[in-house]
Design a protein around this motif. Structure first.
Motif: not given
Length: 833
Positions: A30-31, A36-38, A47-48, A56-58
């Motif tokens: 999760a973190t 980077s989530g970007s 991953i969101v 979860t996968n976008r």
């Protein structure tokens, strides 16, 4: 009344020991610092983690989400958090108030007052404040983006309704670094054409195989983005966390934050408008620039008033937006079995501070405004600055433009915005034939205090730039003083002596929630529900409640000189009789969505949601609460609902990503605006489309996003004449474009933020023109450890009007408006290690 406080405390005490007993480990899925989530760094699985039961996968989720990476934060070099958030698609940010006090909305949801009513700002999954639009305590005031931030993630609509309270429009989550990546940096930044110096730093890494840490923060000083002649920004922040991981995938993380930062608050300023309402031409006044100047001045740095106990006090205008936050919390994941985990988040934040800034009630010709106070032939005298005591012989040339401003000083003592928040949830799966049903159940609890005193007063000042405005005294034609050191009354005398108030409120929220998800090969189904139970308690005081609660204005020798001057016959006080606030509310939120993975790189989705937003302090002093009993006159006033339908297409692969979302929203709103003293009771409807894309080819990257919104007021109980109009300040189109080129030793790029025209007020008369703000950067890396960056913000000095108090051009052509800040250029040197 529902007794939620003992339940909240019991929930917190129950949750706290669990992570320790279970000895959990870092929730890397999760973190992680390296995810980077970007898409700036990868087009692989994204991953969101915001407003979802677990990472979860976008492409597998039926929600709309965007993010900004830590690298983008450095390159874009936003001057404020609000400027940063404008780079998120679908998010409308009026980033013209300085380091806080931005008005933030999403997808056509209204901004009838200030702050972010339907949108929640979070740090690491918990709200900064339970309500994002506390009057003079907007959530972004208590937020500073620095090197601690790994990713800024936004979810619009969808599951924001059920995985967070009071945020049906969406959630923006500032996710922290946690030391998964070794190293850190120190950066020195200096304004080249404005006075501000800043030191940023961070360091993270491993203390052992199972122990990681991260610490970072900033210090700064200077005038700020506009010259005021004194140190208007001064302070800093430090944040830290340490994570212990355990075998089995669990973790325990402790985190802390200390923020003490003074930042100037830019409120509307005078500007001249030529042309017509439909085709206006906003022009700087002589000796005063709307995007580079402010009514703040080195010669007006304090104000004499009465404090919350009705005792004389001298308040510092230098304090501006002054957030003080000391928070501590924990986050943990406890593996309960192979299929089930307990996730716990807790934070206590001690929050206080000040909000002090001048608001012009009127601006016009000096002699005209003086005559309004002292009668025909009124005389003017300097009341501060180097010419104090001298008569102003020619008011028509005063300040280089012959203008005065009648100012109400918005002076608010934020004694306590303390909050306690706890989110505990259990996630797991249940076999369902050949499939698996994902299940999440949890309980959210919070307590939000709102203890504030409004200590407003008034004065008369010149309209001058470069921090040189001075106070002006007015006397009658016969020489009788009507002001004292520029003060016509120790009250909000230009607002009818209103608004000397005291709030002592607390709001308790208890919200069980649940989510179910079913993955059928390429089809993902999910549904979630949340039930909020709320309790509002406490009291308020102020003559605005009515004559029965006591006088609001008295005669008092406020400066203690033994003489009652004319202004001392208008001294605002807080009446001793208080009005109770005592009511409960509850509401149901729900959301359901379907996602179809067309191919490995493309997906279609649809979702319907209903979410609620409880009204907090803005409901008091209005018709919805009985001032004698504290109960609700209208039970429906406690909560406003937002219903949303959205659907769209997602694609990501081969260096290209594209997301398109169509949306429809229906919103209820009851609200109060302090600047106009108006209450709102209306419904809105908005529909539109949101586009976001990114292309990477070799060293070149192009990111872009745009949102088209068709919004309308569909009902207004207090002003039916505006039904059918577009809500004020709602542009039909907003967009962001960021081209960037990266080589080994040098990177450069631009960032364009734009908006089409909108209306100043709901009457749909005076327009605010569209504009495009161009930012640019170039970064040079002589070694792997050193980066030298040059940033230009609003490179072409564009005037971008974000707010106008008047609904039409007045006879003198002067309106009160806020604009984005003019050109600011900074240079930075970053040392990595």
């Amino acid at each position: 009344m529902m007794k939620a406080t003992p339940i909240l405390l019991a929930t917190t005490m129950l949750a706290l020991p669990l992570p320790v007993l279970a000895q959990s480990a870092a929730e890397v899925a999760a973190t992680p610092d390296d995810a980077s989530g970007s898409e700036a760094e990868t087009f692989g699985d994204e991953i969101v983690v915001t407003a979802v039961p677990q990472g979860t996968n976008r492409l597998d989720s039926s929600i709309t989400v965007s993010s900004i990476s830590a690298d983008s934060l450095v390159q874009l070099a936003p001057r404020t958090s609000g400027e940063l958030l404008r780079n998120l698609p679908g998010i409308r940010v009026e980033a013209s108030g300085g380091d806080g006090n931005a008005n933030i909305s999403v997808r056509g949801l209204p901004v009838a007052s200030g702050g972010s009513k339907f949108l929640q700002l979070q740090e690491d999954g918990l709200p900064i404040l339970e309500f994002g639009d506390i009057t003079f305590g907007n959530a972004d005031i208590f937020l500073r983006a620095d090197f601690n931030v790994r990713t800024v993630e936004s979810v619009r609509g969808g599951s924001a309704s059920t995985f967070a309270s009071n945020s049906p429009g969406g959630v923006i989550n500032f996710i922290s670094k946690t030391g998964e990546q070794e190293g850190g940096a120190v950066q020195l930044t200096a304004g080249l054409n404005y006075d501000e110096f800043r030191l940023d730093f961070d360091q993270g890494g491993r203390l052992s195989d199972s122990l990681t840490y991260h610490i970072g923060g900033f210090l700064r000083t200077g005038d700020g983005q506009r010259e005021v002649g004194y140190s208007a920004v001064q302070g800093g922040q430090i944040r830290a966390n340490i994570t212990k991981s355990f075998d089995g995938g669990g973790y325990l993380r402790l985190h802390a934050k200390y923020l003490n930062d003074r930042a100037i608050a830019y409120l509307p300023n005078p500007v001249f408008v030529a042309g017509s309402d439909a085709d206006p031409d906003y022009r700087d006044l002589p000796n005063f620039s709307i995007n580079s100047d402010t009514l703040h001045s080195r010669y007006i740095q304090s104000a004499l008033t009465l404090d919350g106990s009705n005792e004389p006090a001298r308040r510092s205008i230098d304090d501006g937006q002054h957030p003080m936050v000391a928070s501590i919390g924990l986050e943990a994941k406890v593996p309960l079995s192979d299929d089930w985990d307990l996730i716990e988040r807790f934070r206590y934040a001690d929050i206080s501070g000040d909000f002090v800034a001048p608001f012009p009630a009127a601006a016009g010709a000096a002699q005209t405004l003086a005559n309004g106070l002292g009668g025909p032939g009124a005389q003017l005298f300097y009341a501060s600055g180097p010419m104090t005591g001298q008569r102003i012989a020619d008011p028509a040339t005063l300040g280089g433009n012959g203008l005065l401003a009648n100012v109400v000083l918005f002076d608010v003592d934020l004694q306590s915005l303390n909050n306690l928040t706890n989110d505990v949830r259990i996630t797991g799966s249940i076999p369902l034939g050949e499939q698996t049903l994902a299940v999440t159940g949890g309980l959210y609890a919070s307590r939000q205090e709102i203890v504030t005193d409004w200590l407003w007063t008034s004065f008369v000042q010149t309209v001058e730039g470069d921090g040189r405005s001075v106070l002006v005294d007015v006397r009658t034609a016969a020489g009788v003083p009507v002001t004292q050191s520029g003060v016509p009354g120790y009250s909000a005398s230009f607002f009818g002596n209103c608004c000397r108030r005291s709030y002592d409120l607390d709001y308790t929220t208890l919200a069980p929630f649940a989510q179910f998800g079913l993955d059928l090969d390429r089809i993902n189904l999910d549904a979630s529900v949340r039930y909020d139970f709320g309790e509002a308690g406490g009291s308020v005081a102020g003559a605005d409640l009515g004559a029965a609660f006591g006088p609001g204005v008295v005669i008092r020798d406020i400066n203690g000189d033994g003489v009652i001057a004319a202004p001392e016959r208008q001294v605002a006080v807080i009446p001793s009789r208080r009005s109770p606030v005592d009511y409960d509310y509850d509401y149901l939120s729900y959301s359901a969505g379907v996602n179809f993975r067309v191919t490995g790189a493309a997906a279609l989705f649809a979702r319907y949601s209903r979410g609620g937003r409880a009204n907090a302090d803005r409901l008091t002093f209005g018709p919805s609460i009985n001032p004698v009993t504290g109960g609700l006159v209208d039970a429906g006033a406690a909560v406003d609902f937002v219903r949303q339908l959205e659907g769209g297409f997602k694609y990501r692969g081969d260096g290209v990503s594209f997301y398109a979302t169509g949306f429809w929203a229906r919103t209820e709103e009851q609200n109060f605006e302090a600047t106009t003293q108006r209450f709102f009771n209306r419904n809105y409807e908005a529909k539109g489309v949101e586009l976001e894309g990114r292309v990477t080819r070799g060293p070149f990257t192009l990111s872009a996003g745009g949102t088209y919104t068709d919004a309308e007021i569909t009902r207004d109980a207090l002003n039916p004449a505006v039904v059918g109009n577009r809500p004020r300040r709602q542009a039909r189109f907003i967009y962001q474009v960021t081209p960037q080129v990266d080589f080994d030793a040098v990177s450069f790029g631009a960032n364009v933020i734009g908006t089409s025209a909108s209306y100043a007020q709901d009457t749909n008369e005076l327009e605010m023109p569209g504009y495009a703000q161009v930012n640019a950067f170039v970064a040079f890396r002589p070694t792997d450890q050193i980066t030298v960056t040059l940033n230009g913000n609003n490179l072409f000095g564009e005037t971008g009007i974000t707010e106008v108090e008047e609904g039409a051009i007045p006879a003198n052509g002067i309106v009160r408006a806020r604009s984005i800040t003019g050109r600011t250029i900074s240079a930075a040197v970053r040392f990595g290690f």
